[in-house]
Enzyme design. Structure first.
Site, PDB file in Angstrom:
ATOM      1  N   GLY A 203       0.935  -1.199   0.012  1.00 24.21           N
ATOM      2  CA  GLY A 203      -0.006   0.047  -0.094  1.00 24.21           C
ATOM      3  C   GLY A 203       0.991   1.210  -0.040  1.00 24.21           C
ATOM      4  O   GLY A 203       1.952   1.057  -0.367  1.00 24.21           O
ATOM      5  N   ASN A 204       0.141   2.233   0.290  1.00 18.52           N
ATOM      6  CA  ASN A 204       1.076   3.629   0.612  1.00 18.52           C
ATOM      7  C   ASN A 204       0.368   4.558   1.512  1.00 18.52           C
ATOM      8  O   ASN A 204      -0.671   4.008   2.286  1.00 18.52           O
ATOM      9  CB  ASN A 204       1.005   4.416  -0.809  1.00 18.52           C
ATOM     10  CG  ASN A 204      -0.379   4.594  -1.526  1.00 18.52           C
ATOM     11  OD1 ASN A 204      -1.093   5.387  -0.718  1.00 18.52           O
ATOM     12  ND2 ASN A 204      -0.678   3.950  -2.531  1.00 18.52           N
ATOM     13  N   ARG A 205       1.124   5.835   1.660  1.00 20.21           N
ATOM     14  CA  ARG A 205       0.546   6.439   2.961  1.00 20.21           C
ATOM     15  C   ARG A 205      -0.593   7.416   2.634  1.00 20.21           C
ATOM     16  O   ARG A 205      -0.831   8.201   3.391  1.00 20.21           O
ATOM     17  CB  ARG A 205       1.552   7.335   3.200  1.00 20.21           C
ATOM     18  CG  ARG A 205       2.953   6.485   3.805  1.00 20.21           C
ATOM     19  CD  ARG A 205       4.123   7.680   4.010  1.00 20.21           C
ATOM     20  NE  ARG A 205       5.327   6.829   4.234  1.00 20.21           N
ATOM     21  CZ  ARG A 205       5.701   6.247   5.407  1.00 20.21           C
ATOM     22  NH1 ARG A 205       4.783   6.290   6.496  1.00 20.21           N
ATOM     23  NH2 ARG A 205       6.835   5.387   5.627  1.00 20.21           N
TER      24      ARG A 205
END
Ligand SMILES: Cc1cc2nc3c(=O)[nH]c(=O)nc-3n(C[C@H](O)[C@H](O)[C@H](O)COP(=O)(O)O)c2cc1C
Length: 454
Positions: free
Chosen positions: A240-242
């Site tokens: 995923g990412n932030r």
């Protein structure tokens, strides 16, 4: 914004600040409109408070249009969400500057008489207060006024921007003419430059009011993507990412505020999703799901705004059962769909006439230089690219503010100051609404030309 505060070049000395201006009943009240603009030129967001007598000199509409915030004219006034207007200002401003300050107001303030919104906000705030008096020379020289000014300066620690000497509105001459706007701006900057931004959370600041052009997306269908995608490694883990979805959700709120019907394609978000009936929320976990959801939604869309942080790579295979510690894990990655470029390509190849295609807006999260963004704009065939440096403080994932550059297919480049995400959203939608109007005008012109040829 009609004549927005915060419409500045990057690097203003008041970037991200909220400044309250208290306007009182002086002949110089009209000069406060210029003060709003000059503070905005330095990057400030501005909110105005007025005494009732000030409203006889300048209409509150002027300040509402210039600042896009409600103007506090009544000490008993509530905001639409029932918060007390002057308290919200007092709690969120970086400074209050009272300009022009009348003899009457100086006396009210010196004795703490909270009978108007300006005095009440100054009493209620922990922010510094700057006062620029303006009045007849004899009034300013009177011992009562001198004592009140001294009390504000020495007793309360307020910064006084002394009035100038010269001809006055009364036809007489003396010290009482409101200091020049640049001197007031410099006093504000000098007072707060060493302190951090007091309230960066846009939700805690005064709300935005709809400007006159804000129904400019009435009847339009806007598709917004928000949040981050999650590419499964196994049933419990993912890449995923932030991204939190704050920027996309701010875009949705701004678009419905301007009359649009919105489809929100939401990946992983950590902010509440809108519940407004004008918004249809479609959940999309992976990039492939988001790609399908976007293609399904854009059939009749007028604009597609891709604010989601989409994974560039995904595991070629995701395990059917949870991987254990003992297994030697090596991820084999493959590129994901480039949703925006793919949509741009299929629109060009598709049946929708150029004049009916949606306006495409991409986001480019970079770290360091934004130079690659211009190249991305050309490669992806989009109309607008919103680029930001996510490594910069106050910009990017999870923050309430963002500093972006809007690049357009016509080569123009609009560098915005540090603004709340809602404000960035409004600026992007200003451009989208403008592009849609231009598209419609071009289509009408074309139709008339065809008709006259027939
Ligand atoms: C045309 C006109 C101009 C005025 N200009 C000033 C001024 O520059 N400074 C001042 O102290 N009072 C001025 N006054 C008087 C104030 O408007 C009056 O004292 C009023 O009560 C101030 O209210 P406020 O301090 O609550 O805004 C002016 C009055 C009029 C009619």
């Amino acid at each position: 914004m009609t004549a927005p505060t915060g419409s500045t070049v990057r690097g203003g000395r008041l970037d991200g600040r909220l400044i309250g201006i208290g306007v009182t009943g002086s002949i110089a009240a009209y000069k406060a409109a210029d003060l709003v603009r000059r503070l905005a030129d330095e990057g400030a967001d501005v909110v105005v408070l007025m005494t009732p007598s000030a409203t006889r000199f300048v209409g509150e509409l002027t300040f509402a249009a210039l600042t896009r915030h409600p103007v506090e004219t009544d000490v008993g006034g509530l905001l639409p969400d029932q918060r007390i207007g002057h308290i919200v200002v007092a709690d969120s401003v970086d400074a209050i500057v009272v300009a022009p300050a009348t003899a009457h107001w100086l006396a009210s303030m010196a004795t703490g008489l909270a009978g108007d919104a300006v005095t009440a906000a100054c009493l209620a705030t922990k922010a510094p207060v700057i006062v620029a008096p303006a009045m007849d020379g004899e009034m300013y020289a009177h011992p009562a006024t001198r004592a009140n000014v001294a009390r504000l300066r020495d007793g309360f620690g307020y910064r006084i921007v002394e009035p100038e000497s010269g001809p006055l509105a009364s036809g007489q001459s003396g010290q009482g003419r409101l200091a020049e706007t640049p001197a007031i701006v410099e006093a504000v900057i000098a007072t707060i430059s060493a302190s951090p931004i007091r309230e960066p959370d846009a939700a805690a600041r005064p709300p935005l009011v709809a400007a006159t052009q804000d129904a400019d997306l009435d009847g339009r269908h806007v598709v917004v993507t928000a949040g981050g995608t999650a590419e499964p490694i196994d049933p419990v883990r993912f890449i995923g990412n932030r991204s939190t979805g704050k920027m996309g959700v701010a875009l949705v709120a701004a678009a419905i505020g301007r009359g649009a019907r919105v489809t929100l394609v939401a990946g992983h978000v950590s902010v509440p999703l809108p519940t407004d009936p004008a918004v249809q929320v479609v959940a999309a976990e992976t990039t492939a799901q988001m790609d399908r959801a976007v293609r399904d939604a854009i059939g009749d869309a007028d604009a597609l705004i891709m604010a989601a942080a989409v994974a560039d790579f995904r595991p070629r295979r995701s395990a059917a059962t949870k991987l254990t510690r003992d297994e030697r894990l090596q991820l084999d990655l493959e590129p994901t769909e480039d949703i925006l470029a793919g949509v741009a390509e299929s629109l060009v190849a598709g049946e929708r006439a150029a004049a009916e295609r949606p306006i495409l807006v991409g986001f480019a999260a970079e770290t360091g230089s934004l130079d690659r963004a211009a190249d991305k704009l050309r490669r992806k065939g989009v109309d607008l690219l919103v680029a930001n440096d996510v490594a910069e403080a106050g910009s990017g994932f999870g923050t309430d503010t963002n500093r972006v550059v809007i690049l357009a297919a016509d080569g123009s480049r609009d560098e915005l100051p540090l603004l709340s995400k809602r404000e960035v959203a409004e600026r992007i939608l200003d451009r989208v609404a403008g592009a849609l109007d231009a598209r419609d005008t071009a289509a009408q012109t074309e139709a008339v030309t065809q008709e006259s040829r027939a």
